[in-house]
Motif scaffolding. Structure first.
Motif, PDB file in Angstrom:
ATOM      1  N   TYR A 189       0.830  -1.200   0.000  1.00 41.87           N
ATOM      2  CA  TYR A 189       0.000   0.000   0.000  1.00 41.87           C
ATOM      3  C   TYR A 189       0.867   1.253   0.000  1.00 41.87           C
ATOM      4  O   TYR A 189       0.626   2.189  -0.762  1.00 41.87           O
ATOM      5  CB  TYR A 189      -0.905  -0.021   1.230  1.00 41.87           C
ATOM      6  N   ASP A 517     -10.423   0.930  11.146  1.00 43.49           N
ATOM      7  CA  ASP A 517      -9.997   0.240   9.934  1.00 43.49           C
ATOM      8  C   ASP A 517     -10.755   0.804   8.735  1.00 43.49           C
ATOM      9  O   ASP A 517     -11.452   1.819   8.837  1.00 43.49           O
ATOM     10  CB  ASP A 517     -10.197  -1.273  10.066  1.00 43.49           C
ATOM     11  N   GLN A 518     -10.615   0.140   7.598  1.00 42.90           N
ATOM     12  CA  GLN A 518     -11.206   0.668   6.373  1.00 42.90           C
ATOM     13  C   GLN A 518     -12.726   0.786   6.466  1.00 42.90           C
ATOM     14  O   GLN A 518     -13.302   1.808   6.078  1.00 42.90           O
ATOM     15  CB  GLN A 518     -10.819  -0.236   5.191  1.00 42.90           C
ATOM     16  N   SER A 519     -13.387  -0.238   6.977  1.00 41.04           N
ATOM     17  CA  SER A 519     -14.843  -0.189   7.087  1.00 41.04           C
ATOM     18  C   SER A 519     -15.289   0.885   8.072  1.00 41.04           C
ATOM     19  O   SER A 519     -16.311   1.555   7.863  1.00 41.04           O
ATOM     20  CB  SER A 519     -15.385  -1.557   7.515  1.00 41.04           C
ATOM     21  N   CYS A 540      -5.537   5.073  12.981  1.00 41.22           N
ATOM     22  CA  CYS A 540      -6.098   4.635  11.698  1.00 41.22           C
ATOM     23  C   CYS A 540      -5.139   3.698  10.972  1.00 41.22           C
ATOM     24  O   CYS A 540      -3.919   3.943  10.938  1.00 41.22           O
ATOM     25  CB  CYS A 540      -6.397   5.835  10.796  1.00 41.22           C
ATOM     26  N   GLN A 543      -5.271   1.685   5.217  1.00 44.49           N
ATOM     27  CA  GLN A 543      -6.444   1.659   4.351  1.00 44.49           C
ATOM     28  C   GLN A 543      -7.476   2.689   4.801  1.00 44.49           C
ATOM     29  O   GLN A 543      -8.130   3.330   3.972  1.00 44.49           O
ATOM     30  CB  GLN A 543      -7.059   0.259   4.336  1.00 44.49           C
ATOM     31  N   ALA A 544      -7.616   2.865   6.113  1.00 46.36           N
ATOM     32  CA  ALA A 544      -8.543   3.879   6.628  1.00 46.36           C
ATOM     33  C   ALA A 544      -8.066   5.284   6.278  1.00 46.36           C
ATOM     34  O   ALA A 544      -8.868   6.158   5.923  1.00 46.36           O
ATOM     35  CB  ALA A 544      -8.679   3.725   8.142  1.00 46.36           C
ATOM     36  N   ASP A 546      -6.412   6.122   3.682  1.00 40.68           N
ATOM     37  CA  ASP A 546      -6.696   6.319   2.261  1.00 40.68           C
ATOM     38  C   ASP A 546      -8.155   6.713   2.044  1.00 40.68           C
ATOM     39  O   ASP A 546      -8.467   7.599   1.245  1.00 40.68           O
ATOM     40  CB  ASP A 546      -6.376   5.036   1.496  1.00 40.68           C
ATOM     41  N   VAL A 547      -9.062   6.056   2.762  1.00 40.89           N
ATOM     42  CA  VAL A 547     -10.491   6.391   2.645  1.00 40.89           C
ATOM     43  C   VAL A 547     -10.748   7.819   3.099  1.00 40.89           C
ATOM     44  O   VAL A 547     -11.459   8.594   2.429  1.00 40.89           O
ATOM     45  CB  VAL A 547     -11.334   5.399   3.469  1.00 40.89           C
TER      46      VAL A 547
END
Length: 641
Positions: A189, A517-519, A540, A543-544, A546-547
């Motif tokens: 990532y 996390d991402q979700s 975070c 992936q989080a 990035d969101v």
């Protein structure tokens, strides 16, 4: 007569051995001494014609009877009988042969034995252990003298898998199995966003410490911010490589005795990351998940946090995998004393002094300092902890939580907004989270959540001062947040859940690292969150992050936003301030000034390297750049340190 008779018997026996060896050569058997059992492991099994067209050669034991020896001689002589008369030999009584039944190799063994795989080594197909990458050795009882059939190798591999070497390798693999995958995912990532120089630095760290997931994640996030700095000069890359290796790492045993008289052993950590700016300051964390990776991550984040502040301090971090929950006062005291018995020799006002973190509060700091004072032989009131007679300030514990709210006000002020009336989601229920709630109420905000390790509490009507007082009493008595529902049944408590899907304007994660996390980040964005103030270090996942970046959620990093604790601790340790009695108003004024300086320094550093002020990551990149440049300047001035 005796001599000649004995000689004739010897000649007869030698003749038998010669006949047996000749037959063994025809059947490709390994010859052993008379009386020794021949262990036949038939590779191809009964399908091998060489074992069905010829009779079996058997060696007679030395203590056989005369009749058995006579039968044995007849069997030996039968090996020279022509083929057409062999059918008569089958009618003769034969000694039973001992044959080991060996299963043929089947491809489904690969499913049965998940730890085995087939590969070619030195031109020979072998069965390997997937944990140790070792193959079954040559079977010592293989009569053919070759490298062994597959089933023989499998037998040897089973022996290997029962060895201590394999079991230790398997234990290490299982211990790191859940951590190994995230390392690879996070590396890929971050590499996608990196230059070649930055990527090579991360790759070297990954090769050196491949299982230190939290530390690697922290390093990757910082290097991602430092890309424009690394592109300006190669000297910064060399300085960063030195900075990423701690100055000293201490791991030690902490034995202690519980109230029942039983002994226990925990592991203690202290990582002194950098002293180039001054003596180290950093927290101690008592939590069952504590390990060297987390200790390094805490120390690295603290080093950058201290470098970003106006004070000249180094960074350190540590703790133990001891869990204070469920322990009595005496058990906690005995553990703290045993912990300090080893650590005290590395502490001092000009070296390293600990502060509070998760699981370490005023009670634990009091026990630790009492032991340190006794071992050091003098009274040096330099540990940072609140509301204890040897501590300077009574507002140390509020500094971090209050500072987070002050930092949020600075961000909103640049947007021509204020906290009053905004719905705020807070995670955690420790010192930081509780004081965030308190200061949010003072600013007119509407906090609606609080959480612990078992779930979260939400009150859609908002938490006011009366409700906050009840929550503070519940946590002080170590009761469940569910107790809140008895007084306010309109509130709800959700087990094994996080509060990030609740509608809000500002989020304050104040629990543990990687709690979002991402979700969770997607839920935050959908809930209307526009600002995230980090109360815990690295809350975070990549992936989080990035969101949140794609959704243009402004993130205030913990290095800047939670630096209030640095100010409080420094005022305690400063002799001039330590002799003064600070009022709440005076301390808050000093704290607000310090947070404003940190905010402005972060924005200036990001602007100097071409990052727009309106960028949602301006504070993240600016804070990392400013802290690193301060450290780099000191390391350059002091030489190769």
């Amino acid at each position: 007569m005796l001599v000649s008779g004995w000689g004739s018997e010897m000649n007869s026996a030698m003749d038998e051995i010669d006949l047996l060896r000749q037959a063994a050569q025809r059947h490709q058997l390994v010859m052993r001494g008379i009386g020794e059992e021949i262990d036949l492991e038939i590779g191809p099994g009964d399908d091998d014609p060489s074992f069905t067209s010829t009779p079996l050669v058997v060696v007679a034991p030395q203590d056989c009877s005369a009749e058995e020896q006579e039968d044995h001689k007849q069997l030996l002589l039968a090996s020279e009988i022509p083929g057409e008369d062999l059918h008569d030999l089958g009618k003769m009584p034969q000694a039973k042969r001992k044959k080991k039944v060996v299963k043929k190799w089947r491809e489904e063994w690969a499913d049965t034995y998940k730890w085995a795989y087939v590969d070619v080594h030195d031109g020979t197909t072998r069965i390997f252990c997937s944990v140790c990458r070792e193959y079954g050795r040559k079977h010592r009882r293989n009569p053919y003298g070759n490298e062994g059939s597959r089933n023989m190798q499998m037998s040897a591999l089973e022996e290997h898998n029962n060895s201590l070497l394999h079991k230790e390798a398997l234990r290490l693999q299982l211990a790191s199995k859940d951590k190994t995958l995230p390392v690879v995912e996070r590396l890929v990532y971050v590499k996608a966003l990196m230059s070649k120089t930055a990527g090579s630095i991360v790759e070297s760290i990954l090769k050196r410490d491949p299982h230190e997931v939290e530390f690697l994640q922290s390093v990757q996030e910082v290097i991602n911010s430092l890309e424009p700095v690394l592109l300006k000069g190669s000297q910064y890359a060399h300085i960063l490589e030195r900075l990423l290796e701690p100055e000293r790492m201490i791991i030690f045993r902490v034995p202690w005795i519980d109230d029942r008289g039983e002994t226990h052993v925990n592991r203690g950590f202290r990582v002194r990351f950098s002293q180039v700016l001054g003596p180290c300051r950093g927290g101690l964390r008592f939590h069952p998940t504590m390990n060297l990776s987390i200790a390094k991550f805490i120390a690295f984040e603290q080093t950058l946090k201290n470098a970003l502040s106006p004070y000249k301090l180094g960074g350190a971090g540590g703790g133990s995998d001891f869990d204070p929950k469920g322990k009595s006062e005496n058990e906690i005291m005995r553990f703290c004393q045993s912990f300090m018995d080893e650590l005290y020799r590395y502490l001092g006002p000009d070296q390293d002094l600990p502060a509070e973190d998760i699981g370490v509060g005023p009670r634990e700091m009091g026990y630790l300092f009492g032991r340190y004072r006794r071992l050091a032989g003098n009274f040096q009131g330099n540990f940072t902890g609140p509301k204890i007679f040897w501590s300077g300030s009574s507002l140390r514990t509020e500094a971090t939580g209050y500072g987070l709210v002050f930092f949020a006000r600075l961000i909103l002020a640049d947007m021509n907004k204020e906290l009053k009336g905004l719905r705020c989601v807070v995670s955690g229920a420790g010192k930081i989270a509780m004081h965030v709630l308190e200061k949010l109420l003072a600013c007119g905000a509407i906090p609606i959540t609080i959480s612990d390790s078992k779930g979260y509490l939400v009150d859609d009507d908002g938490i006011d001062f009366v409700k906050f007082s009840l929550l503070r009493d519940i946590k002080a008595q170590q009761r469940s947040l569910r107790e809140y529902l008895k007084s306010y049944p309109r509130a709800k408590y959700f087990e094994d859940a996080k509060p990030w899907q609740e509608p809000c304007d500002v989020a304050f994660p104040c629990a543990l690292q990687n709690e979002i996390d991402q979700s969770d980040a997607v839920a935050l964005v959908n809930a209307g969150c526009r600002i995230l103030i980090e109360g815990s270090n690295m809350p975070c996942t990549p992936q989080a992050v990035d969101v949140l970046r794609k959704a243009k959620v402004l993130v205030a990093p913990a290095k800047a936003a939670s630096a209030g604790g640095v100010a409080g601790g420094e005022h305690e340790l400063n002799h001039e301030y330590n002799l003064m009695h600070w009022s709440a108003e005076d301390f808050e004024t000093k704290l607000q000034d310090m947070m404003k300086q940190t905010y402005e320094r972060s924005l200036k550093a990001s602007s100097d390297y071409g990052i727009l002020k309106d960028s949602p990551e301006a504070l993240v990149h600016g804070g990392n750049i400013c802290a690193f440049l301060n450290l780099a300047q000191a390391m350059s001035d002091q030489g190769c340190v």
